[in-house]
Every structure is written in C-alpha cells, then in structure tokens.
Write a protein that holds these residues in place. Sequence first.
Motif, PDB file in Angstrom:
ATOM      1  N   SER A 129       0.826  -1.198   0.000  1.00 42.82           N
ATOM      2  CA  SER A 129       0.000   0.000   0.000  1.00 42.82           C
ATOM      3  C   SER A 129       0.866   1.257   0.000  1.00 42.82           C
ATOM      4  CB  SER A 129      -0.916  -0.009   1.237  1.00 42.82           C
ATOM      5  OG  SER A 129      -1.724   1.143   1.285  1.00 42.82           O
ATOM      6  N   MET A 138      -1.822   4.285  -6.713  1.00 36.51           N
ATOM      7  CA  MET A 138      -2.982   3.786  -5.981  1.00 36.51           C
ATOM      8  C   MET A 138      -4.270   4.222  -6.683  1.00 36.51           C
ATOM      9  SD  MET A 138      -3.924   2.117  -3.178  1.00 36.51           S
ATOM     10  CE  MET A 138      -2.807   2.331  -1.765  1.00 36.51           C
ATOM     11  N   TYR A 143      -7.317   1.129  -2.916  1.00 34.26           N
ATOM     12  CA  TYR A 143      -7.341   1.658  -1.553  1.00 34.26           C
ATOM     13  C   TYR A 143      -8.317   0.871  -0.683  1.00 34.26           C
ATOM     14  CZ  TYR A 143      -8.394   4.734   2.355  1.00 34.26           C
ATOM     15  OH  TYR A 143      -8.621   5.227   3.618  1.00 34.26           O
ATOM     16  N   ASP A 198      -4.880  10.914   0.963  1.00 31.44           N
ATOM     17  CA  ASP A 198      -4.802   9.446   0.991  1.00 31.44           C
ATOM     18  C   ASP A 198      -6.120   8.781   1.391  1.00 31.44           C
ATOM     19  OD1 ASP A 198      -2.170   9.555   0.167  1.00 31.44           O
ATOM     20  OD2 ASP A 198      -1.370   9.510   2.196  1.00 31.44           O
ATOM     21  N   TRP A 200     -10.245   7.656   0.279  1.00 27.63           N
ATOM     22  CA  TRP A 200     -10.854   7.121  -0.942  1.00 27.63           C
ATOM     23  C   TRP A 200     -11.113   8.236  -1.937  1.00 27.63           C
ATOM     24  CZ3 TRP A 200     -15.240   7.948  -3.819  1.00 27.63           C
ATOM     25  CH2 TRP A 200     -15.532   6.988  -4.795  1.00 27.63           C
ATOM     26  N   TRP A 203      -7.921   9.404  -3.763  1.00 20.78           N
ATOM     27  CA  TRP A 203      -7.441   8.513  -4.821  1.00 20.78           C
ATOM     28  C   TRP A 203      -8.419   8.445  -5.987  1.00 20.78           C
ATOM     29  CZ3 TRP A 203      -2.618   8.151  -4.603  1.00 20.78           C
ATOM     30  CH2 TRP A 203      -1.949   8.071  -3.379  1.00 20.78           C
TER      31      TRP A 203
END
Length: 288
Positions: A129, A138, A143, A198, A200, A203
């Motif tokens: 990750s 990512m 994620y 970082d 949801w 990303w």
Amino acid sequence: MNSYRIPEIAKQYTQYDMIQIHTDLPDFPELRTRLLFAFLNENNKLSSLSELFTLATALVQLGLDTHDLVTVSNEVKEKKASRSRQLKVLAGDYFSARFYHLLAKTGQIDMIKQLSNAICEVNRLKMSSYTKMKQLKMTAEDYIHLTVEIKSQLFLSFSEVMYGANKQAWPEILRGFVRCELLFTEIFRIETISKFRDSWGYWHISQNGTREERKQLQGEEVDTTKVRTLLHKYNISSQLYQLLNTQMKQLQDFVKKLESDKLQSELFHMGEPFLRFAGEHPKVLEEI
C-alpha cells in the motif's frame, strides 16, 4: 455461552496512567472483535477459548494500530511530542508482548504461529500500500481492497478453525463488515479537509481528475476551497453512500445464509448502526 466482555478485560492492559497522560491510543477494534467472538462461540470445541483468542487478537491488532500512529520522522524535539512518540512505540510493543504471553502460558503455540504469520502478511500488505501511494499508482479500488485486507488479516487467520458452513462464511462476512466500517469512516473523513489526503476520495480524484486537479491534490499546501470544489464535482459523498449501501445489501444476503439463527441475530444487531445511518440519509441514497 460466554458473554462478550473483551473491551473491559483489555482495559487492564491499556489503561496505564503513563500512556493515558502522555499519548493517545487508536480506537479499540470493537466490530472485528465482536464478530470473531460471536463466530468462535458457535463452535463447541472453541467456545471455552473464545475469550482468550479474541482478547489476544484484539491486543495484537491494537499493537499494530498503535505503531501506525508513530510519525515517520523523529525531527520533533519538543519534549511532550517526543515523549508521546516514544510511548506509542513502547505501548505497541507491550500490547504485542501481551498477546504472546497470554497464548504461551495456556500452551496455545499453534495460535501464536497462526497470528504471527498473519502479522507478517499485514506488514507485507502495508508495504504494498505504501509503495503504491508513494508512486501515485494507488486507485480508489486498490485503496478499499488493501485497507480491508490489512484490517482483516489477523481475524482471517481464524478461518481454518471455524466449524462447518461458518468456515466458508467467515471470510466474506468479516470483509463485508470491515468494508462497511471503512466506507462509513470515509464518509465522515471528507468533512475534514486536513484528513482528506490518501482517503478514498483523494485517490478517486487522482485517478479520474485532470492533470491540473491532480497537481492541486499533490501540492504541499492544501487549498480547502479547491478541494471542496473537487469533492462536489466528482460527487465523492454520493459515491461513498452508494458503495456503503451496496455493501450493506451484499452483507445482509451473506448473513441470511448462515445456519444459526442466533448468529444471524447477533450479526444483524452489529450491522444496525450502518442501517440506521443509511435510514437517516434517505435523500442522499435516493439521489444515487
């Protein structure tokens, strides 16, 4: 049948004055702990050990989560911050040591090996990750998948000792609850821009946004107004509600297939906060 009292028992290991005064601990893994306890109690051969196994697993999870709170850099020289960092390291080590001690003194060597292997897998997944994030490779789907796997691994290690149909059901139901919990957290996370990086939503926008929008996200300084504009443009809140709603329905279907009415009832009770939350936001779900 054992009554659930794991958080109360765990307090003898977590409520030390030195820790409480000088640093913060992560949240207790309540949902995963309740799930594991409920499933272990369904097996007559394991019910006498359900409290021991669940407590040990909760402590080692708490140890891993505490270490995750330790800052990467030790550049902060201020005494209070430095002491907090040191105590997080020590507290994480202590919780992990207690898991080993609890199982070793009762002769549960196989379970020590089982959980130790799971810890190795957790660390491997965290590195995967971290690498994807560092390389900006990512995706929003990555994620969710990696975070769920990281949070589930210690508890998934009990799949082999589950009984009958529960052996097949345990991984899917565990992951389903963890996914609901994660999506629930992500919905509230976007309300605080300082926690947006970082996430949801971060990303998803990085994956689907323009080059200029990605630059806005990746800059050192976060422009709150621009981030909120991007959240609105990409319907991040609505998409998270949709994901949560879909996951809840899938989870309900899995639970309904369980053979034990008692276990079904317990799991539906555990899922009530998610259902109640969705019920409080019907207009959002209708717009999806």
